[in-house]
Design a protein around this motif. Structure first.
Motif, mmCIF file in Angstrom:
data_model
loop_
_atom_site.group_PDB
_atom_site.id
_atom_site.type_symbol
_atom_site.label_atom_id
_atom_site.label_comp_id
_atom_site.label_asym_id
_atom_site.label_seq_id
_atom_site.Cartn_x
_atom_site.Cartn_y
_atom_site.Cartn_z
ATOM 1 N N TRP A 44 -8.957 3.086 2.709
ATOM 2 C CA TRP A 44 -8.374 2.450 1.534
ATOM 3 C C TRP A 44 -7.535 1.256 1.964
ATOM 4 N N ARG A 45 -7.817 0.101 1.399
ATOM 5 C CA ARG A 45 -6.996 -1.095 1.643
ATOM 6 C C ARG A 45 -5.827 -1.046 0.677
ATOM 7 N N VAL A 46 -4.601 -1.143 1.203
ATOM 8 C CA VAL A 46 -3.392 -0.952 0.388
ATOM 9 C C VAL A 46 -2.437 -2.119 0.581
ATOM 10 N N ARG A 47 -1.873 -2.595 -0.531
ATOM 11 C CA ARG A 47 -0.804 -3.588 -0.494
ATOM 12 C C ARG A 47 0.307 -3.130 -1.425
ATOM 13 N N TYR A 48 1.552 -3.510 -1.074
ATOM 14 C CA TYR A 48 2.738 -3.063 -1.808
ATOM 15 C C TYR A 48 3.509 -4.283 -2.317
ATOM 16 N N PHE A 49 3.934 -4.203 -3.572
ATOM 17 C CA PHE A 49 4.710 -5.294 -4.151
ATOM 18 C C PHE A 49 5.951 -4.747 -4.841
ATOM 19 N N SER A 50 7.087 -5.371 -4.544
ATOM 20 C CA SER A 50 8.314 -5.141 -5.315
ATOM 21 C C SER A 50 8.269 -6.083 -6.517
ATOM 22 N N PRO A 51 9.250 -6.009 -7.427
ATOM 23 C CA PRO A 51 9.237 -6.935 -8.571
ATOM 24 C C PRO A 51 9.277 -8.408 -8.190
ATOM 25 N N GLU A 52 9.741 -8.726 -6.956
ATOM 26 C CA GLU A 52 9.890 -10.133 -6.587
ATOM 27 C C GLU A 52 9.122 -10.556 -5.345
ATOM 28 N N SER A 53 8.556 -9.618 -4.585
ATOM 29 C CA SER A 53 7.900 -10.021 -3.345
ATOM 30 C C SER A 53 6.994 -8.904 -2.836
ATOM 31 N N GLU A 54 6.077 -9.291 -1.945
ATOM 32 C CA GLU A 54 5.260 -8.307 -1.257
ATOM 33 C C GLU A 54 6.052 -7.733 -0.080
ATOM 34 N N VAL A 55 5.880 -6.432 0.188
ATOM 35 C CA VAL A 55 6.520 -5.788 1.336
ATOM 36 C C VAL A 55 5.424 -5.207 2.227
ATOM 37 N N PRO A 56 5.656 -5.153 3.543
ATOM 38 C CA PRO A 56 4.584 -4.735 4.452
ATOM 39 C C PRO A 56 4.254 -3.247 4.386
ATOM 40 N N PHE A 57 5.242 -2.433 4.038
ATOM 41 C CA PHE A 57 5.036 -0.979 4.022
ATOM 42 C C PHE A 57 6.086 -0.359 3.125
ATOM 43 N N CYS A 58 5.684 0.609 2.341
ATOM 44 C CA CYS A 58 6.617 1.323 1.462
ATOM 45 C C CYS A 58 6.291 2.808 1.513
ATOM 46 N N GLY A 59 7.248 3.602 1.957
ATOM 47 C CA GLY A 59 7.010 5.028 2.121
ATOM 48 C C GLY A 59 6.837 5.768 0.810
ATOM 49 N N HIS A 60 7.752 5.546 -0.148
ATOM 50 C CA HIS A 60 7.657 6.355 -1.372
ATOM 51 C C HIS A 60 6.425 5.989 -2.185
ATOM 52 N N ALA A 61 6.029 4.708 -2.171
ATOM 53 C CA ALA A 61 4.806 4.330 -2.875
ATOM 54 C C ALA A 61 3.574 4.896 -2.175
ATOM 55 N N THR A 62 3.641 5.098 -0.851
ATOM 56 C CA THR A 62 2.543 5.743 -0.138
ATOM 57 C C THR A 62 2.431 7.210 -0.523
ATOM 58 N N ILE A 63 3.570 7.888 -0.642
ATOM 59 C CA ILE A 63 3.558 9.279 -1.110
ATOM 60 C C ILE A 63 2.996 9.344 -2.531
ATOM 61 N N ALA A 64 3.409 8.416 -3.393
ATOM 62 C CA ALA A 64 2.879 8.371 -4.757
ATOM 63 C C ALA A 64 1.375 8.110 -4.750
ATOM 64 N N LEU A 65 0.926 7.202 -3.890
ATOM 65 C CA LEU A 65 -0.503 6.935 -3.770
ATOM 66 C C LEU A 65 -1.247 8.182 -3.308
ATOM 67 N N GLY A 66 -0.679 8.900 -2.336
ATOM 68 C CA GLY A 66 -1.299 10.148 -1.890
ATOM 69 C C GLY A 66 -1.480 11.123 -3.032
ATOM 70 N N ALA A 67 -0.460 11.260 -3.885
ATOM 71 C CA ALA A 67 -0.568 12.146 -5.043
ATOM 72 C C ALA A 67 -1.664 11.672 -5.993
ATOM 73 N N ALA A 68 -1.727 10.354 -6.208
ATOM 74 C CA ALA A 68 -2.742 9.801 -7.112
ATOM 75 C C ALA A 68 -4.150 10.039 -6.561
ATOM 76 N N LEU A 69 -4.336 9.885 -5.254
ATOM 77 C CA LEU A 69 -5.644 10.113 -4.653
ATOM 78 C C LEU A 69 -6.049 11.583 -4.740
ATOM 79 N N VAL A 70 -5.095 12.479 -4.559
ATOM 80 C CA VAL A 70 -5.381 13.905 -4.729
ATOM 81 C C VAL A 70 -5.812 14.184 -6.169
ATOM 82 N N GLY A 71 -5.123 13.549 -7.139
ATOM 83 C CA GLY A 71 -5.483 13.745 -8.533
ATOM 84 C C GLY A 71 -6.900 13.304 -8.838
ATOM 85 N N LYS A 72 -7.410 12.281 -8.128
ATOM 86 C CA LYS A 72 -8.759 11.766 -8.378
ATOM 87 C C LYS A 72 -9.823 12.452 -7.527
#
Length: 276
Positions: free
Chosen positions: A55-83
């Motif tokens: 999976w190609r993943v990119r993370y964005f805050s309200p004002e900029s792109e960030v290289p890595f985000c832990g909590h959004a990765t955990i959220a993505l993991g939950a979303a992938l499990v749901g699908k």
């Protein structure tokens, strides 16, 4: 776009750090990802699209792109499990490859990410002095057992350890000044930490670089912090637990497993809940 809203590193059915998650056949244009992240308004939104068996993943805050985000990765993991059901998912970030493992945990989800490699180095006295002045602290507030450092586990952070829980609760700063300072120094967050025991920490994370006053749960900073403790020879016993977000009414819980090899990946885990 179908935008999921998931609170990662929740404390059971409450708390956690809200993240947006967008899963599509292809990644949207950068301008569209930035616009969606601003509209969602959470500290980060993760965008993911399949590329072969990863999976190609990119993370964005309200004002900029960030290289890595832990909590959004955990959220993505939950979303992938749901699908797709329980499993381990390989992720390709802008600057690293990692994995996230997820499974159902009753009505909620649990997930664990393997961070990029970690590193740490001492912070200069000038940088520390400016950070202390920004946040309203004095040098005497610092805990000498955990000296200030620049830490990395996929993104760059400054860690300041505080002697007392009261000092941690008293954090206050000007968002615009914090944003100028953190962007100039290339810091994604400042991690403030207080050690209740050698294995239990209370933390706060100003995230002015992304236009957010404070993050209630920060997996990337937790990974970097765990690597820093390993570099220090801290008596962590192989794992630490972190309580974050308590002072902003969003109590969150994070767990980090720390292998002995210097610089190696940190496993950061927690639960996640779907938001209304």
């Amino acid at each position: 776009m179908d935008i999921l809203k998931i609170a990662a590193f929740s404390d059971g059915n409450t708390g956690g750090n809200p993240a947006g998650v967008v899963i599509g056949e292809t990644l949207p244009d950068v301008a569209d990802m930035q616009r969606v992240a601003a509209d969602v308004g959470f500290s980060e939104t993760a965008f993911a699209a399949p590329e072969g068996d990863v999976w190609r993943v990119r993370y964005f805050s309200p004002e900029s792109e960030v290289p890595f985000c832990g909590h959004a990765t955990i959220a993505l993991g939950a979303a992938l499990v749901g699908k797709f059901g329980d499993g381990i998912f390989r992720l390709i970030l802008n600057q690293a490859g990692i994995t996230v493992e997820g499974f159902r945990d009753g009505a909620n989800f649990a997930a664990a990410l393997q961070s990029p490699p970690t590193r740490s180095k001492a912070a200069s006295s000038e940088l520390v002095g400016e950070a202390l002045a920004l946040l309203g602290y004095e040098p005497g507030d610092l805990d000498p057992a955990n000296p200030p450092a620049l830490i990395h586990g996929g993104a760059d952070h400054l860690v300041l350890a505080l002697k007392s829980r009261q000092a941690l609760a008293a954090m206050a700063y000007d968002l615009k000044q914090g944003q100028s300072f953190m962007r100039r120094e290339g810091l994604v967050t400042i991690l403030l930490a207080h050690a209740e025991t050698p294995r239990l920490f209370h933390t706060r994370n100003p995230f002015a670089s992304g236009g957010v006053y404070e993050d209630p749960a920060t997996g990337a900073a937790t990974a970097a912090f765990a690597g820093y403790l390993r570099d220090l020879g801290w008596p962590h016993g192989g794992a630490i637990d972190i309580v974050q977000g308590e002072d902003m009414g969003m109590r969150s819980r994070l767990h980090a497993d720390i292998p002995p090899a210097p610089g190696s990946s940190i496993r950061v885990s927690g639960t996640a809940r779907l938001m209304d």
